[in-house]
Design a protein around this motif. Sequence first.
Motif, PDB file in Angstrom:
ATOM      1  N   THR A 198      52.733  32.613  33.402  1.00  0.00           N
ATOM      2  CA  THR A 198      51.932  31.321  32.882  1.00  0.00           C
ATOM      3  C   THR A 198      50.837  31.667  32.458  1.00  0.00           C
ATOM      4  N   TRP A 199      50.146  32.620  33.010  1.00  0.00           N
ATOM      5  CA  TRP A 199      48.444  32.761  32.862  1.00  0.00           C
ATOM      6  C   TRP A 199      47.810  33.970  32.475  1.00  0.00           C
ATOM      7  N   HIS A 200      48.781  35.081  32.855  1.00  0.00           N
ATOM      8  CA  HIS A 200      48.081  36.383  32.708  1.00  0.00           C
ATOM      9  C   HIS A 200      47.751  36.816  31.114  1.00  0.00           C
ATOM     10  N   GLY A 201      46.511  36.905  30.845  1.00  0.00           N
ATOM     11  CA  GLY A 201      46.329  37.439  29.490  1.00  0.00           C
ATOM     12  C   GLY A 201      46.112  35.961  28.644  1.00  0.00           C
ATOM     13  N   LYS A 202      46.006  34.792  29.165  1.00  0.00           N
ATOM     14  CA  LYS A 202      46.066  33.823  28.254  1.00  0.00           C
ATOM     15  C   LYS A 202      44.807  33.026  28.088  1.00  0.00           C
ATOM     16  N   HIS A 203      44.601  32.371  26.945  1.00  0.00           N
ATOM     17  CA  HIS A 203      43.329  31.542  26.683  1.00  0.00           C
ATOM     18  C   HIS A 203      42.408  32.969  26.130  1.00  0.00           C
ATOM     19  N   GLY A 204      42.846  33.714  25.257  1.00  0.00           N
ATOM     20  CA  GLY A 204      41.915  34.800  24.593  1.00  0.00           C
ATOM     21  C   GLY A 204      41.514  35.876  25.593  1.00  0.00           C
ATOM     22  N   GLY A 205      42.436  36.063  26.618  1.00  0.00           N
ATOM     23  CA  GLY A 205      42.345  36.820  27.539  1.00  0.00           C
ATOM     24  C   GLY A 205      41.099  36.724  28.693  1.00  0.00           C
ATOM     25  N   ARG A 206      40.819  35.257  28.645  1.00  0.00           N
ATOM     26  CA  ARG A 206      39.875  34.867  29.880  1.00  0.00           C
ATOM     27  C   ARG A 206      40.613  34.692  30.998  1.00  0.00           C
ATOM     28  N   LEU A 207      41.761  34.423  31.003  1.00  0.00           N
ATOM     29  CA  LEU A 207      42.422  34.235  32.258  1.00  0.00           C
ATOM     30  C   LEU A 207      43.467  35.351  32.583  1.00  0.00           C
ATOM     31  N   ASN A 208      43.351  35.982  33.814  1.00  0.00           N
ATOM     32  CA  ASN A 208      44.234  37.077  34.146  1.00  0.00           C
ATOM     33  C   ASN A 208      44.538  36.988  35.627  1.00  0.00           C
ATOM     34  N   ILE A 209      45.742  37.401  35.958  1.00  0.00           N
ATOM     35  CA  ILE A 209      46.344  37.447  37.436  1.00  0.00           C
ATOM     36  C   ILE A 209      46.365  38.805  37.789  1.00  0.00           C
ATOM     37  N   ALA A 210      45.790  39.005  39.082  1.00  0.00           N
ATOM     38  CA  ALA A 210      46.161  40.137  39.867  1.00  0.00           C
ATOM     39  C   ALA A 210      46.979  40.069  41.059  1.00  0.00           C
ATOM     40  N   LEU A 211      47.363  41.311  41.363  1.00  0.00           N
ATOM     41  CA  LEU A 211      48.241  41.096  42.565  1.00  0.00           C
ATOM     42  C   LEU A 211      47.545  41.303  44.100  1.00  0.00           C
ATOM     43  N   ILE A 212      47.756  40.994  45.074  1.00  0.00           N
ATOM     44  CA  ILE A 212      47.190  41.225  46.297  1.00  0.00           C
ATOM     45  C   ILE A 212      48.192  41.391  47.439  1.00  0.00           C
ATOM     46  N   THR A 213      47.965  42.390  48.332  1.00  0.00           N
ATOM     47  CA  THR A 213      49.071  42.434  49.482  1.00  0.00           C
ATOM     48  C   THR A 213      48.191  42.777  50.724  1.00  0.00           C
ATOM     49  N   PRO A 214      48.583  42.344  51.767  1.00  0.00           N
ATOM     50  CA  PRO A 214      47.812  42.353  52.900  1.00  0.00           C
ATOM     51  C   PRO A 214      47.478  44.029  53.215  1.00  0.00           C
ATOM     52  N   THR A 215      46.068  44.169  53.821  1.00  0.00           N
ATOM     53  CA  THR A 215      45.434  45.630  54.272  1.00  0.00           C
ATOM     54  C   THR A 215      46.089  45.719  55.632  1.00  0.00           C
ATOM     55  N   LEU A 216      46.847  46.936  55.848  1.00  0.00           N
ATOM     56  CA  LEU A 216      47.384  47.319  57.008  1.00  0.00           C
ATOM     57  C   LEU A 216      45.944  48.117  57.723  1.00  0.00           C
ATOM     58  N   ARG A 217      45.323  47.630  58.808  1.00  0.00           N
ATOM     59  CA  ARG A 217      44.496  48.284  59.600  1.00  0.00           C
ATOM     60  C   ARG A 217      45.235  48.791  61.006  1.00  0.00           C
ATOM     61  N   ALA A 218      44.221  49.292  61.709  1.00  0.00           N
ATOM     62  CA  ALA A 218      45.010  49.734  63.075  1.00  0.00           C
ATOM     63  C   ALA A 218      45.347  48.636  64.023  1.00  0.00           C
ATOM     64  N   GLU A 219      44.641  47.543  64.031  1.00  0.00           N
ATOM     65  CA  GLU A 219      44.908  46.442  64.774  1.00  0.00           C
ATOM     66  C   GLU A 219      46.157  46.011  64.315  1.00  0.00           C
ATOM     67  N   HIS A 220      46.652  45.802  62.997  1.00  0.00           N
ATOM     68  CA  HIS A 220      47.734  45.213  62.441  1.00  0.00           C
ATOM     69  C   HIS A 220      48.818  46.083  62.919  1.00  0.00           C
ATOM     70  N   LEU A 221      48.636  47.319  62.808  1.00  0.00           N
ATOM     71  CA  LEU A 221      49.792  48.382  63.089  1.00  0.00           C
ATOM     72  C   LEU A 221      50.122  48.004  64.577  1.00  0.00           C
ATOM     73  N   ALA A 222      49.177  47.757  65.424  1.00  0.00           N
ATOM     74  CA  ALA A 222      49.651  47.840  66.772  1.00  0.00           C
ATOM     75  C   ALA A 222      50.259  46.387  67.046  1.00  0.00           C
ATOM     76  N   GLU A 223      49.950  45.415  66.368  1.00  0.00           N
ATOM     77  CA  GLU A 223      50.127  44.051  66.396  1.00  0.00           C
ATOM     78  C   GLU A 223      51.521  43.776  65.982  1.00  0.00           C
ATOM     79  N   LEU A 224      52.102  44.189  64.777  1.00  0.00           N
ATOM     80  CA  LEU A 224      53.114  43.959  64.005  1.00  0.00           C
ATOM     81  C   LEU A 224      54.475  44.329  64.702  1.00  0.00           C
ATOM     82  N   GLY A 225      54.476  45.529  65.399  1.00  0.00           N
ATOM     83  CA  GLY A 225      55.576  46.024  65.920  1.00  0.00           C
ATOM     84  C   GLY A 225      56.548  46.816  64.963  1.00  0.00           C
ATOM     85  N   ALA A 226      57.392  47.524  65.357  1.00  0.00           N
ATOM     86  CA  ALA A 226      58.128  48.485  64.423  1.00  0.00           C
ATOM     87  C   ALA A 226      58.938  47.673  63.238  1.00  0.00           C
ATOM     88  N   GLU A 227      59.500  46.575  63.427  1.00  0.00           N
ATOM     89  CA  GLU A 227      60.473  45.822  62.642  1.00  0.00           C
ATOM     90  C   GLU A 227      59.453  45.267  61.472  1.00  0.00           C
TER      91      GLU A 227
END
Length: 484
Positions: A198-227
């Motif tokens: 819908t939006w990426h590169g639209k309106h003269g390229g003024r609107l763009n979409i980026a993708l983000i995914t959660p950063t995995l830090r040490a505390e997350h590796l311990a909290e999440l569990g193997a699965e």
Amino acid sequence: MADIIITNGIVVTMDPHRRIIENGAVAIDKDRIVAVGPTEEVLASHQAPTMIDASRKIVMPGLIDGHAHAGHGLIKTMGGGDSDAWYEACHKAYTVASTPEFWRAEARLAALERLRFGVTTGVSLLGGGDTILRTDEPIYGDAHCEGVREVGTRSVVAVGPTRPPHPRTYARIVDGKAVERPVSFEEQFETCKTLIDTWHGKHGGRLNIALITPTLRAEHLAELGAENLEEAKRQARLTADLAKEAGLVFTQDGHTKGSVAYAKELGILGPNALLSHSTNLTEDEIRIVADTGTSIAHNPSAIASILGRCPVPELLEAGANVCLGSDATAPDRSGDMFRHMQQCMHYHRTYFKDPTWLPPGRVLEMCTIDGARALGMDKDIGSLEVGKKADVVLLDLRRPHLYPLNMPVFRLIYFANGNDVDTVIVDGRIALQDRKALFVDEDEVLDDAQRETDAMLERTGFQSMLETPKMFWHHVRATDQIEH
């Protein structure tokens, strides 16, 4: 023939030679710059119906904010410095208590703030970090993008899945009540694809979409569990792969020691990757950033930069690209990139106990041409050069704190603030003139923001978070408000 010619200014080009033209001019035709040079030379070869006299003004590229958060503009100082209360407000507002009208109102307010401060391009994560992104349905991202479009600035809106486990609970407000439902990773991923279409590169390229995914830090590796850890890794790779396939920026929030090395193991770094904060990196991680062509968004005014240090000089010396971010709007910082340039210099000079680190021109590079490079836009924005998009800012030097009129670039970086911005052109369109927005009614934007904030407070019951905390006066440390 041109559409707009800016004359008689001190033109700070940020081109490869970093030319400064004392009595300079910039000619604009449609959305592109067609001439940059001495006023006399530009006027000899170009005419335009719109002439802007930039006498006693700096003419510079639009500033670029490499990291900020959508939604925060209507939360701001809630909690009065209590981080737990602040995050609770963000989490509830962004997942179960916000409407499309909330996101449009906040987008317009934040974009107007950026415009008034000369920030023509900014990254905005659609929520507060990587666990409370509003990606259950496209309507919220649509509302945000529509709000930015109205103001007329350039935006890179980061959307993506939240951290496992899924499903996560979101709610749509129907007749004033929250109707909750579980949302899977697959639904969030489809929302992202829809927003890209819908939006990426639209309106003269003024609107763009980026993708983000959660950063995995040490505390997350311990909290999440193997699965859940394996699922988090799968989701990160899927999101990063989609970003590469679609030619998008791939970003992550909150990197610190160990997480960059882990991201390399996942295979998600590269020239399209932009990692925010990146504090306490090891020497190996600094090398990883440089070798992979990954960019860093440094946020010197953020709380993360109190709790750790992004090794910006070391990254730059290793050959990495570092841009500047505001991490705005948040409890203690605005979108004024002049503030963050000044903070950046003092932050690292204090660390080294040496005032020669990060000369002022270097930090201006970080929020112009280096910011453009981090977003993959350096062929179009970040400097005033023929052929580039016409994103231009005029800053008024005729101000007490910027006079006398000498050493203007030093004054620009050391003493200026966002309120010195007089005129802003984005994509060849004058969006701010004489400090007044031209595409939106400022009073209407402010009233709309107030109305939507009041409605959100009514839905959440968070009015008590607006009270002045008891440790506000007289105390040296707000020790019962902030966890150290």
